[in-house]
Design a protein around this motif. Structure first.
Motif, PDB file in Angstrom:
ATOM      1  N   GLY A  94      13.198  29.562 -47.908  1.00 44.72           N
ATOM      2  CA  GLY A  94      13.729  29.561 -49.262  1.00 44.72           C
ATOM      3  C   GLY A  94      15.235  29.446 -49.370  1.00 44.72           C
ATOM      4  N   VAL A  95      15.946  29.360 -48.228  1.00 41.22           N
ATOM      5  CA  VAL A  95      17.404  29.264 -48.277  1.00 41.22           C
ATOM      6  C   VAL A  95      17.810  27.816 -48.496  1.00 41.22           C
ATOM      7  CG1 VAL A  95      19.555  29.634 -47.006  1.00 41.22           C
ATOM      8  CG2 VAL A  95      17.692  31.286 -46.798  1.00 41.22           C
ATOM      9  N   ARG A  96      18.785  27.622 -49.377  1.00 43.27           N
ATOM     10  CA  ARG A  96      19.254  26.273 -49.689  1.00 43.27           C
ATOM     11  C   ARG A  96      20.779  26.237 -49.701  1.00 43.27           C
ATOM     12  NH1 ARG A  96      15.457  23.002 -52.404  1.00 43.27           N
ATOM     13  NH2 ARG A  96      13.410  24.017 -52.595  1.00 43.27           N
ATOM     14  N   LEU A  97      21.326  25.128 -49.300  1.00 42.40           N
ATOM     15  CA  LEU A  97      22.747  24.835 -49.511  1.00 42.40           C
ATOM     16  C   LEU A  97      22.812  24.038 -50.801  1.00 42.40           C
ATOM     17  CD1 LEU A  97      25.714  24.747 -48.632  1.00 42.40           C
ATOM     18  CD2 LEU A  97      25.181  22.636 -47.392  1.00 42.40           C
ATOM     19  N   GLY A  98      23.084  24.739 -51.909  1.00 43.02           N
ATOM     20  CA  GLY A  98      22.975  24.081 -53.207  1.00 43.02           C
ATOM     21  C   GLY A  98      21.528  23.736 -53.463  1.00 43.02           C
ATOM     22  N   THR A  99      21.200  22.444 -53.423  1.00 45.19           N
ATOM     23  CA  THR A  99      19.812  22.001 -53.624  1.00 45.19           C
ATOM     24  C   THR A  99      19.177  21.529 -52.316  1.00 45.19           C
ATOM     25  OG1 THR A  99      20.582  19.758 -54.136  1.00 45.19           O
ATOM     26  CG2 THR A  99      20.337  21.283 -55.983  1.00 45.19           C
ATOM     27  N   ILE A 100      19.883  21.649 -51.210  1.00 47.03           N
ATOM     28  CA  ILE A 100      19.400  21.150 -49.920  1.00 47.03           C
ATOM     29  C   ILE A 100      18.707  22.279 -49.171  1.00 47.03           C
ATOM     30  CG2 ILE A 100      20.045  20.050 -47.746  1.00 47.03           C
ATOM     31  CD1 ILE A 100      22.657  19.145 -49.180  1.00 47.03           C
ATOM     32  N   SER A 101      17.404  22.125 -48.903  1.00 50.37           N
ATOM     33  CA  SER A 101      16.674  23.151 -48.164  1.00 50.37           C
ATOM     34  C   SER A 101      17.127  23.154 -46.701  1.00 50.37           C
ATOM     35  CB  SER A 101      15.164  22.894 -48.234  1.00 50.37           C
ATOM     36  OG  SER A 101      14.478  23.820 -47.419  1.00 50.37           O
ATOM     37  N   VAL A 102      17.427  24.350 -46.213  1.00 50.42           N
ATOM     38  CA  VAL A 102      17.872  24.474 -44.819  1.00 50.42           C
ATOM     39  C   VAL A 102      17.015  25.464 -44.048  1.00 50.42           C
ATOM     40  CG1 VAL A 102      20.248  23.871 -45.375  1.00 50.42           C
ATOM     41  CG2 VAL A 102      19.551  26.274 -45.434  1.00 50.42           C
ATOM     42  N   ALA A 103      15.881  25.861 -44.596  1.00 52.84           N
ATOM     43  CA  ALA A 103      15.011  26.833 -43.942  1.00 52.84           C
ATOM     44  C   ALA A 103      14.643  26.364 -42.536  1.00 52.84           C
ATOM     45  CB  ALA A 103      13.746  27.044 -44.772  1.00 52.84           C
ATOM     46  N   GLY A 104      14.749  27.282 -41.578  1.00 54.43           N
ATOM     47  CA  GLY A 104      14.369  26.972 -40.203  1.00 54.43           C
ATOM     48  C   GLY A 104      15.440  26.282 -39.384  1.00 54.43           C
ATOM     49  N   GLN A 105      16.619  26.014 -39.969  1.00 55.35           N
ATOM     50  CA  GLN A 105      17.676  25.324 -39.219  1.00 55.35           C
ATOM     51  C   GLN A 105      18.479  26.319 -38.381  1.00 55.35           C
ATOM     52  OE1 GLN A 105      20.199  22.749 -41.518  1.00 55.35           O
ATOM     53  NE2 GLN A 105      18.502  21.548 -42.354  1.00 55.35           N
ATOM     54  N   THR A 106      18.849  25.898 -37.171  1.00 55.61           N
ATOM     55  CA  THR A 106      19.699  26.702 -36.300  1.00 55.61           C
ATOM     56  C   THR A 106      21.160  26.587 -36.763  1.00 55.61           C
ATOM     57  OG1 THR A 106      20.113  24.875 -34.776  1.00 55.61           O
ATOM     58  CG2 THR A 106      18.161  26.251 -34.359  1.00 55.61           C
ATOM     59  N   SER A 107      22.024  27.359 -36.118  1.00 51.27           N
ATOM     60  CA  SER A 107      23.446  27.320 -36.498  1.00 51.27           C
ATOM     61  C   SER A 107      24.026  25.927 -36.338  1.00 51.27           C
ATOM     62  CB  SER A 107      24.249  28.319 -35.645  1.00 51.27           C
ATOM     63  OG  SER A 107      23.902  29.633 -35.965  1.00 51.27           O
ATOM     64  N   ASP A 108      23.714  25.273 -35.228  1.00 48.96           N
ATOM     65  CA  ASP A 108      24.237  23.921 -35.008  1.00 48.96           C
ATOM     66  C   ASP A 108      23.711  22.952 -36.060  1.00 48.96           C
ATOM     67  OD1 ASP A 108      25.682  24.750 -32.841  1.00 48.96           O
ATOM     68  OD2 ASP A 108      24.201  24.108 -31.351  1.00 48.96           O
ATOM     69  N   GLU A 109      22.434  23.103 -36.388  1.00 55.27           N
ATOM     70  CA  GLU A 109      21.855  22.216 -37.408  1.00 55.27           C
ATOM     71  C   GLU A 109      22.471  22.510 -38.777  1.00 55.27           C
ATOM     72  OE1 GLU A 109      17.418  21.563 -35.432  1.00 55.27           O
ATOM     73  OE2 GLU A 109      17.806  23.291 -36.713  1.00 55.27           O
ATOM     74  N   LEU A 110      22.691  23.782 -39.065  1.00 53.52           N
ATOM     75  CA  LEU A 110      23.341  24.138 -40.333  1.00 53.52           C
ATOM     76  C   LEU A 110      24.745  23.564 -40.416  1.00 53.52           C
ATOM     77  CD1 LEU A 110      22.255  27.879 -40.664  1.00 53.52           C
ATOM     78  CD2 LEU A 110      21.481  25.979 -42.090  1.00 53.52           C
ATOM     79  N   LYS A 111      25.454  23.608 -39.287  1.00 47.14           N
ATOM     80  CA  LYS A 111      26.817  23.075 -39.269  1.00 47.14           C
ATOM     81  C   LYS A 111      26.806  21.585 -39.590  1.00 47.14           C
ATOM     82  CE  LYS A 111      31.065  23.297 -36.562  1.00 47.14           C
ATOM     83  NZ  LYS A 111      31.691  23.842 -35.326  1.00 47.14           N
ATOM     84  N   ASN A 112      25.839  20.864 -39.013  1.00 45.13           N
ATOM     85  CA  ASN A 112      25.728  19.432 -39.307  1.00 45.13           C
ATOM     86  C   ASN A 112      25.388  19.206 -40.773  1.00 45.13           C
ATOM     87  OD1 ASN A 112      26.291  18.709 -36.661  1.00 45.13           O
ATOM     88  ND2 ASN A 112      24.151  18.728 -36.041  1.00 45.13           N
ATOM     89  N   THR A 113      24.497  20.043 -41.299  1.00 39.73           N
ATOM     90  CA  THR A 113      24.103  19.901 -42.700  1.00 39.73           C
ATOM     91  C   THR A 113      25.290  20.131 -43.628  1.00 39.73           C
ATOM     92  OG1 THR A 113      21.837  20.612 -42.221  1.00 39.73           O
ATOM     93  CG2 THR A 113      22.588  20.804 -44.504  1.00 39.73           C
ATOM     94  N   VAL A 114      26.046  21.192 -43.356  1.00 38.41           N
ATOM     95  CA  VAL A 114      27.210  21.499 -44.191  1.00 38.41           C
ATOM     96  C   VAL A 114      28.248  20.382 -44.084  1.00 38.41           C
ATOM     97  CG1 VAL A 114      29.143  23.084 -44.530  1.00 38.41           C
ATOM     98  CG2 VAL A 114      26.855  23.983 -44.059  1.00 38.41           C
ATOM     99  N   THR A 115      28.505  19.929 -42.846  1.00 38.33           N
ATOM    100  CA  THR A 115      29.504  18.869 -42.642  1.00 38.33           C
ATOM    101  C   THR A 115      29.099  17.597 -43.368  1.00 38.33           C
ATOM    102  OG1 THR A 115      30.067  19.797 -40.471  1.00 38.33           O
ATOM    103  CG2 THR A 115      30.716  17.521 -40.890  1.00 38.33           C
ATOM    104  N   ASP A 116      27.826  17.237 -43.265  1.00 38.71           N
ATOM    105  CA  ASP A 116      27.343  16.037 -43.963  1.00 38.71           C
ATOM    106  C   ASP A 116      27.482  16.193 -45.479  1.00 38.71           C
ATOM    107  OD1 ASP A 116      26.736  14.845 -41.574  1.00 38.71           O
ATOM    108  OD2 ASP A 116      24.601  15.335 -41.632  1.00 38.71           O
ATOM    109  N   ALA A 117      27.146  17.384 -45.974  1.00 44.10           N
ATOM    110  CA  ALA A 117      27.226  17.610 -47.423  1.00 44.10           C
ATOM    111  C   ALA A 117      28.668  17.500 -47.906  1.00 44.10           C
ATOM    112  CB  ALA A 117      26.649  18.980 -47.771  1.00 44.10           C
TER     113      ALA A 117
END
Length: 533
Positions: A94-117
């Motif tokens: 249920g965790v989202r970066l704004g409207t982007i679901s990030v459930a199950g992502q590791t720290s490295d994956e979250l970093k990529n998601t944030v950087t891309d956003a």
């Protein structure tokens, strides 16, 4: 009918009676007792006239329900435990970066998601009826703390063990940012307002050719109204990853930072350059920080929102410079002092002056703080570096000038224009010399040899003489040396030098070899007005 007759196949017939002796009857009389048929069981079942025993039915439905409950609870507990382990180092459901679901992502994956956003986030800004530009968050002076954002995403929905695995939870995390209004205003002014129309603040910069801080004058003009852009940035913080479009207006304003404000800041900065910041090693060495180095540490902080310019000092750069520079500039190798003493132990001269050993701490943080304080206060002075000082040791060399064949020394007799070489009290050689003329006489006194050169260019107020051979200095700039240009003065005993003792080249070479550093030279007599031979 007898008892035996009433049984058939080993059991009584229905309705049969049994005869028992009654305890109340006479012992010799028999009575017949008739046994009534057995009553029906509670269920009403009778089998062959006899009552049947029936067991209770088991509660099968309840058992099944309890079993299912146990299975469900075990599955739920397994889900909770397994979910805790699985999401320990991942974003929770249920965790989202704004409207982007990030459930199950590791720290490295979250970093990529944030950087891309962040990379995909921008604001298209249009001036009413005029130019437009598309700006990234960086262009608009917005700094994104990716690590803090990732940390917020990783910790969301993890208040307790239930929330960590709750598939129905919904939490939206925003970007962690900081903003620079000046950078936003400057960027939009440069992109959307013509150079001749935009407002210009007075600025202060260091001019390396002039070696001082100088002022660029201000100018009133147009400035963008950035409130809509700030609102768009706030919306991107909440829901990053796309482009927002806004329309803004402009306004005519006075330059927030005036010429007077900038001039005052420049004067303050130049006063710091004029300060003499001297670093001492606590012994004999000092180091003066160059003004152009100080200039690199002075930071000019302009704040148009307040109309001010403030000076600050880069403490990290100061510490880095001092840590790398001071050891080379201020360290001293310990040098033992070497004294010449007589038989009584009295020091008659020092061959080598002692030098304390000094080791400056490579971590200059303590010195840095003192330098920063001096810069903030605009004061000059000497700052003692953090250093370890080791006192030099002393060595003594005893000489004997009072015994035959003792230590070498010489006597110059000005009146005779002769020089005498001794070992102790033993005279070993005598030389004709030409000493300083009456206007530049050779000094009287007791001296000691301090420097020797095989050849040297000698300079004075009215002369330059190259290739002077076999120089043995004993009194500052006075010494023995060969004088091939003055054979007549040496032969006749006429004083002709600027203070030195002129000798024939071979004689000067003999003295050079004979007299060690520290050897005594006594100058006696008085300078004659003419030749003495």
């Amino acid at each position: 009918m007898t008892n035996e007759q009433n049984f058939e196949n080993g059991r009584p017939e229905q309705g049969a009676s049994f005869d028992f002796l009654s305890s109340a009857s006479a012992p010799d009389e028999a009575q017949t007792v008739t046994m009534a048929p057995l009553p029906a069981s509670a269920s009403g079942d009778v089998f062959n006239g006899a009552a049947t025993v029936r067991t209770k039915k088991k509660p099968v439905g309840l058992i099944v329900a309890l079993t299912l409950l146990v299975v469900v609870l075990a599955a739920f507990a397994g889900y909770i435990i397994g979910g805790q382990y699985y999401f320990k180092d991942k974003a929770a459901p249920g965790v989202r970066l704004g409207t982007i679901s990030v459930a199950g992502q590791t720290s490295d994956e979250l970093k990529n998601t944030v950087t891309d956003a962040v990379r995909n986030s921008s604001v298209k800004v249009t001036v009413k009826g005029g130019a437009s530009t598309t700006a990234s968050l960086t262009d608009l002076g917005v700094s994104v703390n990716v690590d803090k954002t990732v940390n917020d995403l990783m910790n969301a929905n993890k208040e307790n063990f239930i929330s960590t695995v709750n598939p129905f939870a919904r939490t939206s995390v925003s970007l962690e940012t900081s903003g620079d209004k000046l950078a936003m205003t400057t960027f939009l002014s440069d992109k959307l307002i013509g150079e001749d129309s935009r407002v210009v603040n007075a600025t202060v910069k260091y001019d390396s050719s002039a070696k001082k801080f100088v002022v660029s004058n201000s100018r009133d003009g147009e400035s963008p109204k950035i409130a809509p852009v700030q609102q768009a940035v706030n919306a991107i913080k909440a829901e990053p990853g796309d482009t927002r479009s806004v329309e803004i207006g402009t306004e005519t304003i006075k330059a927030p930072i005036s010429d007077a404000t900038a001039t005052k800041a420049a004067d303050d900065a130049n006063a710091r350059l004029a300060s003499q910041l001297v670093i001492s090693n606590g012994d004999t060495k000092t180091f003066t920080i160059p003004a152009d180095q100080i200039a690199t540490w002075i930071k000019v902080n302009e704040d148009p929102t307040k109309g001010t310019i403030a000076l600050s000092y880069d403490e990290s750069a100061i510490n880095s410079y001092l840590s790398s520079t001071l050891p080379d500039a201020l360290n001293q190798k310990m040098v033992a002092e070497q004294n010449v003493v007589n038989t009584a132990g009295t020091v008659i001269t020092t061959d080598v002056k002692g030098v304390n050993g000094v080791e400056v701490n490579s971590d200059a943080s303590a010195t840095t703080k003192q330098v920063c304080t001096a810069l903030r206060n605009g004061t000059s002075g000497t700052i003692k570096a953090d250093a370890k000082v080791v006192k030099y040791e002393t060595k003594s060399r005893k000489v004997r000038y009072d015994v035959p064949n003792g230590d070498p020394h010489m006597v110059i007799n000005l009146s005779e224009q002769k020089a005498y070489a001794y070992k102790g009290t033993t005279l070993v050689n005598t030389f004709n010399v030409s000493t300083g003329k009456p206007s530049t006489p050779t000094d009287n006194g007791t001296f000691f040899v301090h420097t020797k050169y095989e050849s040297q260019t000698m300079r004075g107020e009215d002369y330059v003489t190259p290739n002077v051979p076999w120089v043995t200095y004993y009194n500052e700039g006075e010494g023995f040396h060969g004088a091939p240009w003055n054979p007549g003065g040496i032969a006749s005993g006429t004083p002709k030098s600027h203070g030195c003792t002129n000798m024939n080249v071979a004689d000067a070479k003999w003295v050079y070899d004979f007299m060690p550093i520290g050897a005594m030279v006594e100058v006696t007599g008085s300078t004659p007005s003419g030749a003495v031979r």
